[in-house]
Write a protein that holds these residues in place. Structure first.
Motif, short mmCIF file in Angstrom:
data_model
loop_
_atom_site.label_atom_id
_atom_site.label_comp_id
_atom_site.label_asym_id
_atom_site.label_seq_id
_atom_site.Cartn_x
_atom_site.Cartn_y
_atom_site.Cartn_z
N UNK A 78 0.79 -1.15 0.00
CA UNK A 78 0.09 0.12 -0.07
C UNK A 78 1.00 1.20 0.03
N UNK A 79 2.12 1.04 0.88
CA UNK A 79 2.86 2.46 0.86
C UNK A 79 3.47 2.67 -0.63
N UNK A 80 3.84 1.49 -1.33
CA UNK A 80 4.66 1.47 -2.56
C UNK A 80 3.66 2.25 -3.59
N UNK A 81 2.38 1.79 -3.58
CA UNK A 81 1.27 2.21 -4.38
C UNK A 81 1.29 3.72 -4.31
N UNK A 82 1.37 4.12 -2.83
CA UNK A 82 1.09 5.65 -2.59
C UNK A 82 2.33 6.43 -3.27
N UNK A 83 3.45 5.79 -3.36
CA UNK A 83 4.62 6.42 -3.85
C UNK A 83 4.38 6.46 -5.31
N UNK A 84 4.01 5.57 -5.94
CA UNK A 84 3.88 5.51 -7.38
C UNK A 84 2.60 6.51 -7.73
N UNK A 85 1.68 6.78 -7.05
CA UNK A 85 0.61 7.81 -7.37
C UNK A 85 1.17 9.18 -7.21
N UNK A 87 4.55 9.93 -7.43
CA UNK A 87 5.40 10.14 -8.65
C UNK A 87 4.80 10.46 -10.04
N UNK A 88 3.44 9.78 -9.94
CA UNK A 88 2.68 10.13 -11.11
C UNK A 88 2.30 11.60 -11.37
N UNK A 89 1.66 12.01 -9.91
CA UNK A 89 1.49 13.29 -9.71
C UNK A 89 2.49 14.51 -9.99
N UNK A 90 3.92 13.91 -9.52
CA UNK A 90 4.90 14.95 -9.86
C UNK A 90 5.18 15.21 -11.64
N UNK A 91 4.97 13.92 -12.11
CA UNK A 91 5.40 13.72 -13.74
C UNK A 91 4.29 14.58 -14.28
N UNK A 92 3.11 14.60 -13.85
CA UNK A 92 2.04 15.36 -14.78
C UNK A 92 2.39 17.08 -14.35
N UNK A 93 2.70 17.26 -13.03
CA UNK A 93 2.93 18.69 -12.71
C UNK A 93 4.27 19.16 -13.64
N UNK A 94 5.30 18.13 -13.71
CA UNK A 94 6.58 18.52 -14.62
C UNK A 94 6.09 18.71 -15.91
N UNK A 95 5.09 18.06 -16.48
CA UNK A 95 4.57 18.26 -17.83
C UNK A 95 3.86 19.70 -18.10
#
Length: 147
Positions: A78-85, A87-95
């Motif tokens: 569950x913690x790893x899934x939270x980390x993936x989410x 990172x995905x949000x950071x990627x969207x913000x970066x784009x």
């Protein structure tokens, strides 16, 4: 990922779309048909008798311990899934905020083109331009263009 298929006047079928990241190299698949040791007279655990029973018991104990530890790892997953989410949000913000370019591509079996395009809607417009060029049979510009 937005993808579009276009057929050119020469009959080639093109795939157009955009990537988040550049393409990765593909790994070769492992050959699992020849699994196990190649020892003469070794046909598995069937002919081992008591030694096979002891080995099977050890494997059952290891499996039981593994399953018990696996139940404790549900929280870690569950913690790893939270980390993936995150990172995905950071990627969207970066784009969106820092305007990292999308990689727009057009490829067929033997030819591939890629262009970095800043902005999601600009990428969609570029894909539409490329698809109309391919449908008309116009030569694509192989040099990357930034729009």
């Amino acid at each position: 990922m937005f993808r579009r298929k276009v057929t050119g006047p020469d009959g080639r079928r093109w795939t157009l779309g955009r990537h988040w990241l550049p393409r990765r190299k593909k790994f070769k698949k492992a050959d699992l048909t020849d699994f196990g040791p190649d020892l003469p007279g070794f046909d598995g655990l069937d002919d081992l008798g008591i030694v096979g029973t002891i080995i099977a018991a050890v494997f059952i104990v290891i499996l039981a311990v593994f399953l018990a530890l696996l139940l404790f790892n549900v929280i870690a997953i569950a913690i790893e899934l939270l980390i993936v989410i995150v990172i995905a949000l950071i990627g969207v913000i970066g784009r969106v905020v820092f305007r990292r370019p999308w990689i727009v591509f057009a490829r067929t079996k033997d030819v591939a083109y890629e262009w970095p395009v800043v902005g999601y809607l600009n990428g969609r417009r570029r894909i539409q331009e490329i698809s109309s060029q391919l449908a008309l049979g116009t030569q694509l510009d192989p040099a990357p263009r930034d729009r």
